[in-house]
Enzyme design. Structure first.
Site, PDB file in Angstrom:
ATOM      1  N   GLU A 123       0.826  -1.206   0.000  1.00 37.21           N
ATOM      2  CA  GLU A 123       0.000   0.000   0.000  1.00 37.21           C
ATOM      3  C   GLU A 123       0.859   1.253   0.000  1.00 37.21           C
ATOM      4  O   GLU A 123       1.901   1.298   0.656  1.00 37.21           O
ATOM      5  CB  GLU A 123      -0.896   0.018   1.246  1.00 37.21           C
ATOM      6  N   CYS A 136       3.434   8.652   0.807  1.00 38.36           N
ATOM      7  CA  CYS A 136       3.977   7.788   1.854  1.00 38.36           C
ATOM      8  C   CYS A 136       4.230   6.409   1.233  1.00 38.36           C
ATOM      9  O   CYS A 136       3.315   5.763   0.727  1.00 38.36           O
ATOM     10  CB  CYS A 136       2.958   7.717   2.984  1.00 38.36           C
ATOM     11  N   CYS A 143       6.318  -6.363   8.557  1.00 37.18           N
ATOM     12  CA  CYS A 143       7.454  -5.818   9.313  1.00 37.18           C
ATOM     13  C   CYS A 143       7.835  -6.836  10.380  1.00 37.18           C
ATOM     14  O   CYS A 143       6.972  -7.526  10.906  1.00 37.18           O
ATOM     15  CB  CYS A 143       7.053  -4.487   9.948  1.00 37.18           C
ATOM     16  N   CYS A 147       6.057  -3.396  16.795  1.00 40.82           N
ATOM     17  CA  CYS A 147       5.745  -2.299  17.714  1.00 40.82           C
ATOM     18  C   CYS A 147       4.284  -2.481  18.130  1.00 40.82           C
ATOM     19  O   CYS A 147       3.424  -2.737  17.284  1.00 40.82           O
ATOM     20  CB  CYS A 147       5.946  -0.944  17.037  1.00 40.82           C
ATOM     21  N   CYS A 150       1.234  -0.595  16.417  1.00 41.95           N
ATOM     22  CA  CYS A 150       1.250  -0.458  14.947  1.00 41.95           C
ATOM     23  C   CYS A 150       0.565  -1.647  14.273  1.00 41.95           C
ATOM     24  O   CYS A 150       0.880  -2.800  14.567  1.00 41.95           O
ATOM     25  CB  CYS A 150       2.694  -0.339  14.460  1.00 41.95           C
ATOM     26  N   GLY A 207       6.659  -1.288   6.886  1.00 42.14           N
ATOM     27  CA  GLY A 207       8.017  -1.811   6.979  1.00 42.14           C
ATOM     28  C   GLY A 207       9.039  -0.876   7.573  1.00 42.14           C
ATOM     29  O   GLY A 207       8.800   0.318   7.763  1.00 42.14           O
ATOM     30  N   GLU A 208      10.192  -1.462   7.889  1.00 39.15           N
ATOM     31  CA  GLU A 208      11.305  -0.711   8.470  1.00 39.15           C
ATOM     32  C   GLU A 208      12.349  -0.496   7.366  1.00 39.15           C
ATOM     33  O   GLU A 208      13.065  -1.425   6.979  1.00 39.15           O
ATOM     34  CB  GLU A 208      11.887  -1.515   9.639  1.00 39.15           C
ATOM     35  N   SER A 261      11.129   7.281  15.090  1.00 40.91           N
ATOM     36  CA  SER A 261       9.900   6.931  15.815  1.00 40.91           C
ATOM     37  C   SER A 261      10.266   6.734  17.280  1.00 40.91           C
ATOM     38  O   SER A 261      10.669   5.658  17.678  1.00 40.91           O
ATOM     39  CB  SER A 261       9.323   5.630  15.260  1.00 40.91           C
ATOM     40  N   LEU A 262      10.120   7.796  18.044  1.00 40.39           N
ATOM     41  CA  LEU A 262      10.607   7.767  19.431  1.00 40.39           C
ATOM     42  C   LEU A 262       9.550   7.167  20.375  1.00 40.39           C
ATOM     43  O   LEU A 262       9.777   6.131  20.987  1.00 40.39           O
ATOM     44  CB  LEU A 262      10.983   9.193  19.838  1.00 40.39           C
ATOM     45  N   ASN A 338      -3.707   6.337  15.749  1.00 39.32           N
ATOM     46  CA  ASN A 338      -4.755   5.896  14.818  1.00 39.32           C
ATOM     47  C   ASN A 338      -5.187   4.484  15.191  1.00 39.32           C
ATOM     48  O   ASN A 338      -4.369   3.567  15.145  1.00 39.32           O
ATOM     49  CB  ASN A 338      -4.227   5.916  13.384  1.00 39.32           C
ATOM     50  N   CYS A 381      -1.221   6.753   9.460  1.00 38.23           N
ATOM     51  CA  CYS A 381       0.002   6.124   9.984  1.00 38.23           C
ATOM     52  C   CYS A 381      -0.316   4.862  10.757  1.00 38.23           C
ATOM     53  O   CYS A 381      -1.174   4.868  11.626  1.00 38.23           O
ATOM     54  CB  CYS A 381       0.663   7.026  11.022  1.00 38.23           C
TER      55      CYS A 381
END
Ligand code: SAH
Ligand code: SF4
Length: 411
Positions: A123, A136, A143, A147, A150, A207-208, A261-262, A338, A381
């Site tokens: 996507e 984006c 992934c 997390c 996510c 993904g990372e 991404s803290l 989200n 996101c």
């Protein structure tokens, strides 16, 4: 958000596939100049013509955005025929195109296997805003990093995307948005960057990106090539959950803007939210940020901070954030959480997000709150997830009910 509009978004027209999408021939998209030259040599192009042919084809692919060899008017028919027999420049198939109430667009794309296992679906999301448009882009299908807040993290890794697949997301978006010059515009004409629909790209999809470093690097160097797609590196942002060893390389070898991404300012909490923190804890992460090549007050690092109710949104956390980032040229981007079906987290109350933002602002940091975009089509996101694991109907209905109940947050 009224019920009708939620369903209207879901019912948005499905675009027809473009080009011979199912071609399993290797693609010329995503090759760097050297590889393209090598490929042409292999097709029998004489050495003295290689440089010229590479720049002609580069121009057709990345300035004109063509996806059909026959459009290469200044390339001989013989060479076009050889290329056609052995290679493709077709776009991926568009499985679904959705348009949100707010103009955000999401494409679900299918790439043929090209010898790399099975077809994959990916996507990408386009977000139009006043004076700019951001695409984006995804770097992996799924992934490995899990997390906990996510949606993508709940999908196991299927595979890394190739440079071709990463770049094709940009090419396809520009096709669909009418962002390439018309066929009758003279060769060499570029759309000035101020008139383009896609002005910025962010590696913030599925993904990372730093777990797929080489392919991401190749794709971003092609995207920023001044004789091709010509996106300024300042308008390309790569977001990472904190793969410390590749952060320096990102600055040194790719030179794009960095986002981290803290999401937490204490190791115990970050271990839970962003598990890669166990491997590369905050101290190492912030040190890597301090040493990011090219960092200055004009080129700051963006720290993303997702606002999770009663988890990381206290003023104590805000204070910790300011202390942690001391001395690092930084922007802080607050992201309202989200929701997705099955999550246990909730988005912080709006009043709390504003309090948090005010606190950080008072300490001298720009701290924009990222407006949620495209939530109704699950394009925001952390909501991306591909066909292989898409929602069952019952899940989707429950999700839509939740979106309607949460309506107040979106305004
Ligand atoms: N893997 C990379 C890039 C993709 S995620 C990374 O983690 O940085 C892009 C951004 O969306 C990250 O900042 C991520 O933390 C955030 N995100 C993930 N899930 C989210 C959710 N449900 N709500 C809001 N932001 C989310
Ligand atoms: Fe992967 Fe980024 Fe999602 Fe974490 S936030 S699971 S790193 S995509």
């Amino acid at each position: 958000m009224a019920t009708e509009t939620v369903f209207a978004a879901r019912m948005a027209p499905v675009a027809p596939p473009l080009g011979s999408a199912s071609s399993e021939l290797p693609s010329l998209i995503g090759l760097d100049r050297e590889q393209l030259g090598e490929t042409l040599r292999g097709c029998g192009v004489p050495e003295r013509q290689i440089k010229m042919r590479v720049s002609q084809i580069w121009n057709w692919l990345y300035v004109r955005g063509i996806s059909d060899f026959d459009a290469m008017a200044n390339v001989s028919r013989d060479l076009r025929d050889v290329l056609k027999r052995h290679f493709t420049i077709a776009r991926p198939e568009i499985v679904e195109e959705q348009i949100s109430n707010d103009g955000t667009r999401k494409w679900l794309l299918r790439f043929p296997p090209r010898g790399a296992g099975r077809p994959v679906e990916v996507e990408s999301v386009y977000i139009p805003e006043e004076g700019r448009g951001t695409l984006c882009i995804s770097s992996q299908v799924g992934c490995t990093l899990t997390c906990s807040f996510c949606h993508t993290g709940t999908q196991r890794l299927v595979r890394n995307l190739t440079a071709e697949e990463i770049l094709s997301q940009l090419l396809l978006a520009r096709d669909r948005l009418g962002d390439f010059p018309d066929r009758d515009v003279p060769q060499g004409a570029m759309i000035p960057s101020s008139d383009r629909k896609v002005t910025n790209i962010v590696m913030m999809g599925m993904g990372e990106p730093l777990y797929n470093f080489e392919e991401v690097k190749k794709a971003l160097l092609i995207a920023s090539d001044g004789d091709g797609l010509s996106l300024s590196k300042r308008r390309i942002t790569l977001s990472t959950s904190g793969v410390v060893p590749e952060i320096y390389r990102t600055g040194e070898e790719i030179g794009v803007m960095l986002a981290i991404s803290l999401h937490a300012v204490r190791d115990d909490l970050r271990d839970l939210l962003v598990p890669i923190n166990k491997k590369y804890p905050l101290k190492e992460l912030i040190e890597a940020c301090r040493n990011y090549p090219g960092l200055s007050n004009a080129r700051r690092i963006t720290f993303e901070y997702v606002m999770l109710k009663d988890v990381n949104d206290s003023l104590e956390d805000a204070k910790g954030l300011i202390q942690l980032l001391k001395g690092v040229p930084a922007k802080i981007n607050l992201i309202p959480f989200n929701p997705w079906p099955g999550t246990n987290y909730q988005c912080s109350d709006w009043a709390q997000i504003e309090k948090f933002a005010d606190f950080i602002n008072a300490a001298g940091y720009a701290s924009p709150i990222r407006t949620p975009r495209g939530r109704d089509i699950l394009a925001a996101c952390g909501q991306l997830k591909s066909e292989s694991e898409r929602m069952r109907k019952t899940e989707r209905l429950a999700f839509e009910a939740m979106m309607i109940a949460n309506h107040g947050e979106d305004d």
